[in-house]
Design a protein around this motif. Structure first.
Motif, mmCIF file in Angstrom:
data_model
loop_
_atom_site.group_PDB
_atom_site.id
_atom_site.type_symbol
_atom_site.label_atom_id
_atom_site.label_comp_id
_atom_site.label_asym_id
_atom_site.label_seq_id
_atom_site.Cartn_x
_atom_site.Cartn_y
_atom_site.Cartn_z
ATOM 1 N N THR A 53 10.481 20.525 -0.267
ATOM 2 C CA THR A 53 9.298 21.379 -1.111
ATOM 3 C C THR A 53 8.982 19.762 -2.400
ATOM 4 O OG1 THR A 53 10.772 21.929 -2.780
ATOM 5 C CG2 THR A 53 10.146 23.315 -0.595
ATOM 6 N N TRP A 54 7.177 19.691 -2.242
ATOM 7 C CA TRP A 54 7.876 18.760 -3.580
ATOM 8 C C TRP A 54 6.157 19.671 -4.453
ATOM 9 C CZ3 TRP A 54 8.204 14.002 -2.368
ATOM 10 C CH2 TRP A 54 8.241 12.963 -1.196
ATOM 11 N N THR A 55 6.580 18.503 -5.835
ATOM 12 C CA THR A 55 5.925 18.965 -6.688
ATOM 13 C C THR A 55 4.793 17.459 -7.926
ATOM 14 O OG1 THR A 55 8.086 20.116 -7.549
ATOM 15 C CG2 THR A 55 6.392 19.570 -8.866
ATOM 16 N N GLN A 56 3.797 18.330 -7.768
ATOM 17 C CA GLN A 56 2.505 17.296 -8.732
ATOM 18 C C GLN A 56 3.115 17.215 -9.927
ATOM 19 O OE1 GLN A 56 -1.842 18.252 -7.828
ATOM 20 N NE2 GLN A 56 -1.351 18.148 -10.024
ATOM 21 N N THR A 57 3.197 15.563 -10.249
ATOM 22 C CA THR A 57 3.407 15.401 -10.882
ATOM 23 C C THR A 57 2.139 14.313 -11.611
ATOM 24 O OG1 THR A 57 4.682 13.150 -10.563
ATOM 25 C CG2 THR A 57 5.649 15.626 -11.045
ATOM 26 N N GLY A 58 2.528 14.407 -13.178
ATOM 27 C CA GLY A 58 1.299 12.422 -13.528
ATOM 28 C C GLY A 58 0.308 13.099 -13.532
ATOM 29 N N THR A 59 -0.376 11.910 -13.616
ATOM 30 C CA THR A 59 -1.624 11.964 -13.568
ATOM 31 C C THR A 59 -2.157 11.835 -12.849
ATOM 32 O OG1 THR A 59 -1.935 10.007 -14.941
ATOM 33 C CG2 THR A 59 -1.789 12.397 -16.339
ATOM 34 N N SER A 60 -3.453 12.088 -12.305
ATOM 35 C CA SER A 60 -5.186 11.615 -11.600
ATOM 36 C C SER A 60 -4.879 9.655 -11.787
ATOM 37 C CB SER A 60 -6.115 11.964 -10.952
ATOM 38 O OG SER A 60 -6.494 11.927 -10.082
ATOM 39 N N GLN A 61 -4.219 9.113 -10.823
ATOM 40 C CA GLN A 61 -4.960 7.472 -11.289
ATOM 41 C C GLN A 61 -4.701 6.951 -9.401
ATOM 42 O OE1 GLN A 61 -4.188 5.395 -14.323
ATOM 43 N NE2 GLN A 61 -2.577 6.823 -15.126
ATOM 44 N N ASP A 62 -5.662 5.600 -9.560
ATOM 45 C CA ASP A 62 -4.846 5.159 -7.975
ATOM 46 C C ASP A 62 -3.765 4.453 -8.207
ATOM 47 O OD1 ASP A 62 -6.155 3.393 -5.884
ATOM 48 O OD2 ASP A 62 -7.250 1.779 -6.909
ATOM 49 N N TRP A 63 -2.913 5.144 -8.017
ATOM 50 C CA TRP A 63 -1.426 4.631 -7.883
ATOM 51 C C TRP A 63 -1.189 3.953 -6.700
ATOM 52 C CZ3 TRP A 63 1.091 5.884 -12.078
ATOM 53 C CH2 TRP A 63 0.540 6.906 -12.405
ATOM 54 N N SER A 64 -0.953 2.813 -6.545
ATOM 55 C CA SER A 64 -0.639 1.514 -5.511
ATOM 56 C C SER A 64 0.927 1.828 -4.438
ATOM 57 C CB SER A 64 -0.717 0.268 -6.120
ATOM 58 O OG SER A 64 -0.137 -0.338 -7.058
ATOM 59 N N SER A 65 2.074 1.862 -6.119
ATOM 60 C CA SER A 65 3.285 1.551 -5.566
ATOM 61 C C SER A 65 4.142 2.713 -6.694
ATOM 62 C CB SER A 65 3.711 0.037 -5.732
ATOM 63 O OG SER A 65 5.247 -0.242 -5.071
ATOM 64 N N VAL A 66 5.571 2.667 -5.795
ATOM 65 C CA VAL A 66 6.854 3.801 -6.618
ATOM 66 C C VAL A 66 8.456 3.197 -6.210
ATOM 67 C CG1 VAL A 66 6.436 5.203 -5.207
ATOM 68 C CG2 VAL A 66 7.107 6.352 -7.744
ATOM 69 N N ALA A 67 9.022 3.170 -6.695
ATOM 70 C CA ALA A 67 10.774 2.297 -6.809
ATOM 71 C C ALA A 67 10.704 2.919 -7.555
ATOM 72 C CB ALA A 67 10.252 1.537 -7.232
ATOM 73 N N SER A 68 12.656 3.549 -7.502
ATOM 74 C CA SER A 68 13.948 4.542 -7.499
ATOM 75 C C SER A 68 14.970 3.775 -7.847
ATOM 76 C CB SER A 68 13.832 5.326 -6.838
ATOM 77 O OG SER A 68 14.953 6.387 -6.471
ATOM 78 N N SER A 69 15.526 4.146 -8.219
ATOM 79 C CA SER A 69 16.833 3.885 -8.556
ATOM 80 C C SER A 69 18.168 4.364 -8.198
ATOM 81 C CB SER A 69 18.053 4.228 -10.022
ATOM 82 O OG SER A 69 17.481 5.226 -10.516
ATOM 83 N N ALA A 70 19.305 4.309 -8.204
ATOM 84 C CA ALA A 70 20.157 4.505 -6.648
ATOM 85 C C ALA A 70 20.095 5.941 -6.366
ATOM 86 C CB ALA A 70 21.495 4.412 -6.540
ATOM 87 N N ASP A 71 20.253 6.851 -7.814
ATOM 88 C CA ASP A 71 20.582 8.257 -8.082
ATOM 89 C C ASP A 71 19.334 8.797 -8.756
ATOM 90 O OD1 ASP A 71 20.065 7.368 -10.484
ATOM 91 O OD2 ASP A 71 21.649 7.415 -11.350
ATOM 92 N N GLY A 72 18.254 8.576 -8.467
ATOM 93 C CA GLY A 72 17.188 9.105 -8.118
ATOM 94 C C GLY A 72 16.460 8.871 -9.708
ATOM 95 N N THR A 73 17.310 9.130 -10.860
ATOM 96 C CA THR A 73 17.092 9.324 -12.390
ATOM 97 C C THR A 73 15.801 8.496 -12.917
ATOM 98 O OG1 THR A 73 18.655 8.606 -13.206
ATOM 99 C CG2 THR A 73 18.957 10.875 -12.241
ATOM 100 N N LYS A 74 15.838 7.191 -12.492
ATOM 101 C CA LYS A 74 15.298 6.711 -12.864
ATOM 102 C C LYS A 74 14.369 5.797 -11.903
ATOM 103 C CE LYS A 74 18.055 4.662 -16.965
ATOM 104 N NZ LYS A 74 18.623 3.578 -17.546
ATOM 105 N N LEU A 75 12.498 6.547 -12.226
ATOM 106 C CA LEU A 75 11.495 5.653 -11.325
ATOM 107 C C LEU A 75 10.899 4.932 -12.358
ATOM 108 C CD1 LEU A 75 10.946 9.610 -9.819
ATOM 109 C CD2 LEU A 75 12.237 8.141 -9.500
ATOM 110 N N VAL A 76 9.668 4.394 -11.170
ATOM 111 C CA VAL A 76 8.962 3.014 -11.861
ATOM 112 C C VAL A 76 7.532 3.379 -11.155
ATOM 113 C CG1 VAL A 76 10.277 1.470 -10.918
ATOM 114 C CG2 VAL A 76 8.362 1.026 -12.790
#
Length: 711
Positions: free
Chosen positions: A672-695
């Protein structure tokens, strides 16, 4: 009916050489070349109107015109094409039908060409010099019936013309004289042999018990290392250059209700010779360490938690091998803390193992005090696990899993009775990041060290989870970046440029590889094994932090690549093609799924849980069996090409960015997936090993971060 279709959007007519060679009319400006039997090379066209312009530079050029069944030669002085035959021989041709099949789905004709050498007026099998297969075009849709025209008057039958006489055979041309052989050049002078380097000195490691004291409060093992200067195979006191300690865990504290805590588990260590190979180029010593989980005083195979290698120097190398032991805080490497054992050669001979000299890092972790062995914790049901909590439980911050505090589905208890948003629910603008054409992001395992690349700009790094950013490198068309778990070893690629590596978190960069259209890159946990893909090119792998590269796979429109933590399991996707997986660090690849508009892919640390996005149908796809099967997930979106998807190390937490739309996150391996953030021209995403820190980054905008409690 046999047809010649000239529409470039239909099937292409491919012609092989007639006599010495042939081609379709047009684009053949070079003069004819002699064939191996001395005759002039002829070229092919359908009608006389297709012949190219005849001029002085085309003088003597010969074409065979299919509609006339005749040869024509260019007379450059008069700029005219003249009908002729070659060596006085008539051209002959034959046509046979080709049945529908793999060669021609709708059937066609086989056209055979040659000269009538025996003058019998037909083309015998021995006279065939070229064969062309022309396939029928597919039957087009039936057009609308036109109006019936008036019946025309019947014309008179014309008289049959007389058959022309066969021309006389021309005389045989004179063979030219053979030119003289050239003079052989003189042999070059042999080079001088190089001087042999001095024999390398072997590294030795010695371990002894360390009694309880200042070095190890609960006792442990003393590790001494150095070079065997006198070559007697023993590490003597004057040869010891480095001493470190691996200490036993402390005894656990007594329980509050009178139950004594478990004794700390003893640390054990064994050493074995390490042959020359991937771990030590010239051989050395393998040091295995771990906690004595069963208390039998022997380090069993299942108890070996870390292996470090102390390698011999190469011939002619005088650098000393050093071992450095530093405290390792509680985190992804050691859940209850421990020690990091670093080894490498003292290349600058200053007696200190600098961060740039560290070649191998292993960890010896403390025993946990939660009733589980080191590196494990109670999942809330009495079962000891390495990571994660059972359903309905969360990590309460003490290494144990507590019952959820009736929090909403998108929140978790923080261990104090409060419900807080999970990572990905709330995004914070990193005000220190300038507006740029951000192309890629990467994160260290703990999420503190970040790296971002700009297309047509610089590389930027952060050591505080994105609070501040530092410009690094040079301005180039950076397309992708990857990071080792500790954030020290980075690798980035340039579209239409080179691969670059950094061993100091981006402070300095070294050019690697060759000039290519590099599209994506991925790294193993330690940063040694790398994989990079070229758009409309090949896959390349490296096992020495980018120093050397090996070409892999086949030439395709590669779009994105991901790696397991050990670098053995790889996955790569082709835009408009298939997904490919490898189990042997890229040596062999297996085609998966079906051709789609795959734009991005991410992998769990063990390489079993994968997630990819498809721009053709707009869905997310996940796999739990290393890519053997795929399941459609999420909702239709316009997924951005590039690094638009990321995964936690266990594959449970996934995040995907959509071009000109929202960010979507999942905490159940993509179900399942949840919509988050705001509508923008997103280009990239990264995650920490445990998934608690995103960028996440915005193309032409800024960088955003998001964090949440440990699950």
């Amino acid at each position: 009916m046999l047809t010649f279709n000239r529409n470039p959007s239909h099937a292409v007519l491919v012609l092989w050489g007639l006599l010495a060679g042939a081609a379709a009319c047009g684009g053949m400006g070079d003069p004819p070349t002699p064939s191996s039997n001395g005759r002039t090379a002829a070229q092919f066209c359908l009608n006389k109107s297709d012949l190219p312009m005849c001029g002085p530079t085309q003088d003597g050029q010969v074409y065979y015109v299919w509609s006339d069944s005749m040869f024509y030669v260019c007379r450059g002085s008069t700029r005219t094409w003249v009908q002729t035959n070659l060596n006085g021989l008539n051209a002959a041709a034959s046509v046979t039908a080709v049945a529908p099949g793999n060669q021609c789905p709708t059937g066609g004709s086989s056209l055979q060409f040659g000269l009538d050498l025996n003058g019998n007026g037909k083309l015998d099998n021995s006279e065939v010099s070229s064969t062309v297969v022309v396939c029928n075009g597919n039957t087009g849709p039936q057009g609308a019936t036109g109006a019936t025209g008036a019946t025309g008057a019947t014309g008179a039958t014309g008289a049959t013309g007389a058959t022309g006489a066969t021309g006389p055979q021309g005389p045989q041309g004179v063979t030219g004289a053979q030119g003289p052989s050239g003079t052989n050049g003189a042999n070059g002078t042999n080079g001088t042999n190089g001087t042999n380097g001095a024999s390398g000195t072997n590294s030795l490691v010695r371990q002894d018990d360390e009694p309880p004291g200042a070095n190890c409060p609960a006792g442990g093992v003393r590790i001494e290392s150095g070079l065997d200067l006198n070559g007697n195979g023993l590490l003597e006191a004057n040869e010891v250059t480095q001493t470190s300690y691996t200490c036993n865990g402390q005894n656990g504290t007594n329980g509050t209700n009178g139950t004594n805590g478990q004794n700390g588990l003893s640390t054990l260590m064994t050493t074995t010779p390490e042959p020359a190979g991937a771990n030590c180029t010239n051989g050395g010593v393998a040091v295995q360490s771990g906690l004595d989980l069963d208390g039998n005083g022997v380090l069993n195979g299942s108890e070996a938690g870390a292996t470090l290698y102390v390698c011999n120097g190469t011939n002619g190398q005088t650098s000393t091998s050093l071992v450095n032991v530093v405290a390792e805080p509680a985190g992804p490497n050691c859940s209850a803390g421990g020690q990091a054992i670093q080894t490498g050669l003292d290349t600058n001979n200053d007696g200190t193992l600098q961060s740039t000299e560290v070649e191998h890092t292993s960890y010896v972790c403390n025993g946990a005090t939660s009733g589980c062995p080191g590196g494990f914790h109670d999942d809330g049901t009495g079962i000891c696990v390495q990571a994660g909590c059972a359903s309905g439980y969360h990590n309460d911050g003490t290494g144990k899993c507590g019952v959820n505090k009736s929090c909403p589905a998108n929140q978790l208890s923080d261990g104090t009775g409060l419900c807080v948003p999970m990572a990905g629910e709330i995004w914070t603008l990193s005000s220190a990041s300038p507006s740029q054409m951000w192309s890629s992001l990467a994160s260290s395992a703990d999420g503190t060290k970040l790296v971002a690349t700009v297309y047509g700009g610089y590389v930027y790094t952060s050591v505080n989870s994105g609070l501040t950013w530092t410009q690094q490198g040079s301005s180039q068309d950076w397309t992708c970046v990857a990071s080792s778990a500790d954030g020290m070893k980075l690798v980035a690629v340039v579209q239409g440029g080179y691969i670059y590596t950094s061993g100091d978190s981006g402070l300095t960069w070294t050019q690697r590889g060759t000039l290519q259209l590099w599209e994506s890159v991925a790294s193993s946990f330690d940063g040694k094994k790398l994989v990079a893909v070229v758009h409309n090119g090949y896959i390349y792998t490296s096992v020495d932090f980018g120093l050397t590269w090996i070409q892999r796979g086949i030439e395709l429109g590669w779009q994105s690549v991901a790696s397991s933590s050990d670098g053995t399991k790889l996955v790569a996707v082709v835009y408009g093609g298939w997904i490919y997986t490898s189990w042997d660090s890229g040596a062999a690849w297996t085609q998966r799924s079906v051709p789609q508009g795959w734009t991005s892919v991410a992998s769990s640390s063990d390489g079993t849980t994968l997630v990819a996005v498809n721009s053709y149908d707009g869905y997310i796809y996940t796999s739990w069996d290393s890519g053997a099967t795929w399941t459609q997930r999420g909702v239709q979106q316009e997924w951005e090409q590039g690094g638009a998807v990321a995964s936690s190390s266990d594959g449970t937490r996934q995040v995907a960015a959509v071009c000109e739309d929202f960010i979507y996150s999942s905490v159940d391996s993509g179900a399942t997936w949840t919509q988050t953030g705001t509508s923008q021209d997103w280009s990239s995403v990264a995650s920490s090993a445990d998934g608690t820190k995103l960028v996440a980054a915005v193309w032409g905008g800024s960088i955003y971060t998001s964090s949440g409690p440990v699950p």
